[in-house]
Design an enzyme around this catalytic site. Structure first.
Site, PDB file in Angstrom:
ATOM      1  N   SER A 118      42.007  53.754   3.841  1.00  0.00           N
ATOM      2  CA  SER A 118      42.177  52.498   4.586  1.00  0.00           C
ATOM      3  C   SER A 118      40.906  52.121   5.322  1.00  0.00           C
ATOM      4  O   SER A 118      40.737  50.977   5.710  1.00  0.00           O
ATOM      5  CB  SER A 118      43.252  52.641   5.659  1.00  0.00           C
ATOM      6  OG  SER A 118      44.402  53.177   5.151  1.00  0.00           O
ATOM      7  N   HIS A 139      42.653  50.238  -3.004  1.00  0.00           N
ATOM      8  CA  HIS A 139      43.465  50.251  -1.786  1.00  0.00           C
ATOM      9  C   HIS A 139      44.799  49.551  -2.042  1.00  0.00           C
ATOM     10  O   HIS A 139      44.870  48.316  -2.048  1.00  0.00           O
ATOM     11  CB  HIS A 139      42.664  49.561  -0.662  1.00  0.00           C
ATOM     12  CG  HIS A 139      43.297  49.631   0.691  1.00  0.00           C
ATOM     13  ND1 HIS A 139      43.011  48.726   1.683  1.00  0.00           N
ATOM     14  CD2 HIS A 139      44.196  50.494   1.223  1.00  0.00           C
ATOM     15  CE1 HIS A 139      43.710  49.038   2.767  1.00  0.00           C
ATOM     16  NE2 HIS A 139      44.431  50.093   2.514  1.00  0.00           N
ATOM     17  N   GLU A 151      43.351  45.984  -3.083  1.00  0.00           N
ATOM     18  CA  GLU A 151      41.998  45.651  -2.629  1.00  0.00           C
ATOM     19  C   GLU A 151      41.046  46.582  -3.388  1.00  0.00           C
ATOM     20  O   GLU A 151      41.150  47.807  -3.256  1.00  0.00           O
ATOM     21  CB  GLU A 151      41.921  45.906  -1.111  1.00  0.00           C
ATOM     22  CG  GLU A 151      40.967  45.031  -0.366  1.00  0.00           C
ATOM     23  CD  GLU A 151      40.974  45.314   1.151  1.00  0.00           C
ATOM     24  OE1 GLU A 151      41.522  46.331   1.622  1.00  0.00           O
ATOM     25  OE2 GLU A 151      40.396  44.487   1.866  1.00  0.00           O
ATOM     26  N   ASN A 189      42.096  45.339   6.654  1.00  0.00           N
ATOM     27  CA  ASN A 189      42.189  45.904   8.009  1.00  0.00           C
ATOM     28  C   ASN A 189      41.204  45.280   8.994  1.00  0.00           C
ATOM     29  O   ASN A 189      41.439  45.301  10.195  1.00  0.00           O
ATOM     30  CB  ASN A 189      42.015  47.416   7.955  1.00  0.00           C
ATOM     31  CG  ASN A 189      43.301  48.069   7.473  1.00  0.00           C
ATOM     32  OD1 ASN A 189      44.393  47.673   7.863  1.00  0.00           O
ATOM     33  ND2 ASN A 189      43.173  49.042   6.594  1.00  0.00           N
TER      34      ASN A 189
HETATM   35  P1  NAI Z   1      50.407  61.192   4.173  1.00  0.00           P
HETATM   36  O1  NAI Z   1      50.046  61.988   5.364  1.00  0.00           O
HETATM   37  O2  NAI Z   1      51.775  60.648   4.013  1.00  0.00           O
HETATM   38  O3  NAI Z   1      50.109  62.069   2.851  1.00  0.00           O
HETATM   39  C1  NAI Z   1      48.912  62.763   2.637  1.00  0.00           C
HETATM   40  C2  NAI Z   1      49.163  63.910   1.672  1.00  0.00           C
HETATM   41  O4  NAI Z   1      47.898  64.458   1.283  1.00  0.00           O
HETATM   42  C3  NAI Z   1      49.971  65.073   2.283  1.00  0.00           C
HETATM   43  O5  NAI Z   1      51.104  65.344   1.474  1.00  0.00           O
HETATM   44  C4  NAI Z   1      48.972  66.244   2.270  1.00  0.00           C
HETATM   45  O6  NAI Z   1      49.589  67.501   2.018  1.00  0.00           O
HETATM   46  C5  NAI Z   1      48.051  65.857   1.134  1.00  0.00           C
HETATM   47  N1  NAI Z   1      46.726  66.487   1.182  1.00  0.00           N
HETATM   48  C6  NAI Z   1      45.919  66.688   2.242  1.00  0.00           C
HETATM   49  N2  NAI Z   1      44.779  67.288   1.864  1.00  0.00           N
HETATM   50  C7  NAI Z   1      44.853  67.453   0.508  1.00  0.00           C
HETATM   51  C8  NAI Z   1      43.993  68.015  -0.483  1.00  0.00           C
HETATM   52  N3  NAI Z   1      42.814  68.526  -0.156  1.00  0.00           N
HETATM   53  N4  NAI Z   1      44.400  68.019  -1.769  1.00  0.00           N
HETATM   54  C9  NAI Z   1      45.617  67.518  -2.110  1.00  0.00           C
HETATM   55  N5  NAI Z   1      46.476  66.978  -1.223  1.00  0.00           N
HETATM   56  C10 NAI Z   1      46.101  66.937   0.066  1.00  0.00           C
HETATM   57  O7  NAI Z   1      49.304  60.034   4.082  1.00  0.00           O
HETATM   58  P2  NAI Z   1      49.462  58.531   3.501  1.00  0.00           P
HETATM   59  O8  NAI Z   1      50.006  57.641   4.552  1.00  0.00           O
HETATM   60  O9  NAI Z   1      50.110  58.596   2.170  1.00  0.00           O
HETATM   61  O10 NAI Z   1      47.920  58.132   3.331  1.00  0.00           O
HETATM   62  C11 NAI Z   1      47.147  58.592   2.257  1.00  0.00           C
HETATM   63  C12 NAI Z   1      45.905  57.723   2.136  1.00  0.00           C
HETATM   64  O11 NAI Z   1      46.292  56.372   1.913  1.00  0.00           O
HETATM   65  C13 NAI Z   1      45.032  57.712   3.383  1.00  0.00           C
HETATM   66  O12 NAI Z   1      43.687  57.661   2.993  1.00  0.00           O
HETATM   67  C14 NAI Z   1      45.444  56.419   4.089  1.00  0.00           C
HETATM   68  O13 NAI Z   1      44.425  55.870   4.878  1.00  0.00           O
HETATM   69  C15 NAI Z   1      45.716  55.517   2.887  1.00  0.00           C
HETATM   70  N6  NAI Z   1      46.625  54.391   3.116  1.00  0.00           N
HETATM   71  C16 NAI Z   1      47.795  54.542   3.824  1.00  0.00           C
HETATM   72  C17 NAI Z   1      48.667  53.470   3.989  1.00  0.00           C
HETATM   73  C18 NAI Z   1      49.972  53.628   4.686  1.00  0.00           C
HETATM   74  O14 NAI Z   1      50.623  52.609   4.963  1.00  0.00           O
HETATM   75  N7  NAI Z   1      50.426  54.839   4.981  1.00  0.00           N
HETATM   76  C19 NAI Z   1      48.338  52.139   3.441  1.00  0.00           C
HETATM   77  C20 NAI Z   1      47.147  52.106   2.644  1.00  0.00           C
HETATM   78  C21 NAI Z   1      46.315  53.186   2.535  1.00  0.00           C
END
Ligand code: NAI
Length: 281
Positions: A118, A139, A151, A189
């Site tokens: 993000s 994105h 995006e 953002n």
């Molecule tokens: P989340 O915290 O729900 O999930 C992240 C996952 O990544 C976890 O299951 C964790 O175990 C895993 N993880 C961490 N390190 C790892 C590694 N080295 N190898 C494999 N898996 C690993 O996070 P979320 O919300 O899904 O966000 C993920 C990405 O998407 C971030 O970069 C965030 O900025 C982006 N994003 C999030 C949005 C949202 O609304 N939540 C919207 C758009 C983008």
């Protein structure tokens, strides 16, 4: 492009895996946490059921979609065949640069490495690899199976070929890709977060209460959700960290996070995920 590896099976990763598999791609879903992978498959099945109820998907399509997703806990096993990797791991610069450095060594030389970040610089992530021309931002918006926008963020060295490949694959997912350049907050953002921040200042100054602020923006500007409710859904910690990226990246006081937001995060009131933010859940 046929084989996609999605890294991270949290909120975004499970939605991205779901969407690619629904549109016929073979998906390897990788997470370091076994429980997260199990949980992701349960959520994907439930979301597919929701699509069946809405009449947009058949039972057969659900079975096929689930069959196309394989889960892995080891990166090396999940990326071998990837034409495209979409990284959706935790929003942390060290985690992402380390992952991209490893991916660069594990993937074939033609594999495109995309990140769903993000707010972290695509150019910085690309610099951790020996293929910055093949690194790009992809994105997606939450919830991924529903939201149309992707995006597409071009880093300093992202090639036109990589950009057009990602644009084409986004269209295959029935999404609408929009190309933007790599500056703090990209477009989504950079515009959304200052609006949320201003709504929080408006609340802090007592101009109106939370419900009144959200009602003005919903009814007055035709936003489906008011900015304070949206902040609660995104997570106040996430909003704060993106505002800090904007503030540091541009060095302009207009991006300084509102003190009320800083206090709420310090108090652990992070919005929907903790049960309290601007509203109670
Ligand atoms: P989340 O915290 O729900 O999930 C992240 C996952 O990544 C976890 O299951 C964790 O175990 C895993 N993880 C961490 N390190 C790892 C590694 N080295 N190898 C494999 N898996 C690993 O996070 P979320 O919300 O899904 O966000 C993920 C990405 O998407 C971030 O970069 C965030 O900025 C982006 N994003 C999030 C949005 C949202 O609304 N939540 C919207 C758009 C983008």
């Amino acid at each position: 492009m046929q084989h996609i590896t999605v890294i991270g099976s949290g909120t975004m990763g499970n939605g991205i895996a779901h969407t690619f598999a629904q549109f016929g791609f073979e998906v390897a879903l990788v997470d370091i946490d076994t429980a997260a992978l199990e949980n992701a498959m349960v959520i994907i099945a439930a979301n597919l059921d929701r699509q069946i109820k809405k009449g947009v998907l058949t039972e057969v399509a659900k079975t096929e979609t689930l069959r196309r997703i394989t889960t892995y806990t080891r990166l090396a096993e999940g990326v071998g065949r990837a034409d495209l990797v979409v990284e959706a791991a935790t929003e942390n610069e060290t985690v992402k640069t380390k992952l991209f450095n490893e991916l660069d060594g594990l993937c074939t030389k033609d594999t495109i490495l995309a990140t769903n970040t993000s707010s972290i610089s695509i150019t910085k992530i690309a610099a951790a690899t020996g293929r910055p021309d093949k690194v790009i931002g992809m994105h997606f918006m939450n919830p991924v199976p529903v939201m149309k926008l992707v995006e597409v963020i071009k880093g300093y060295e992202t090639s036109a070929r990589t950009t057009s490949a990602i644009t084409a694959v986004a269209k295959q997912l029935d999404k609408i890709p929009v190309e933007v350049n790599d500056y703090p907050g990209f477009v989504a953002n950079r515009i959304l977060m200052p609006m949320i921040n201003e709504a929080i200042y408006t609340l802090q100054e007592g101009v109106a209460d939370a419900e009144a602020i959200d009602t003005v923006m919903k009814l007055g500007m035709s936003h489906p959700m008011g900015p304070l409710q949206l902040a609660d859904f995104i997570g106040l910690d996430v909003c704060l960290s993106i505002l800090r990226v904007l503030h540091e990246g541009f060095g302009q006081p207009k991006y300084a996070p509102c003190p009320l937001l800083v206090n709420m995060v310090a108090a652990g009131k992070l919005g929907k995920k903790t049960g309290t933010g601007f509203y109670r859940y």
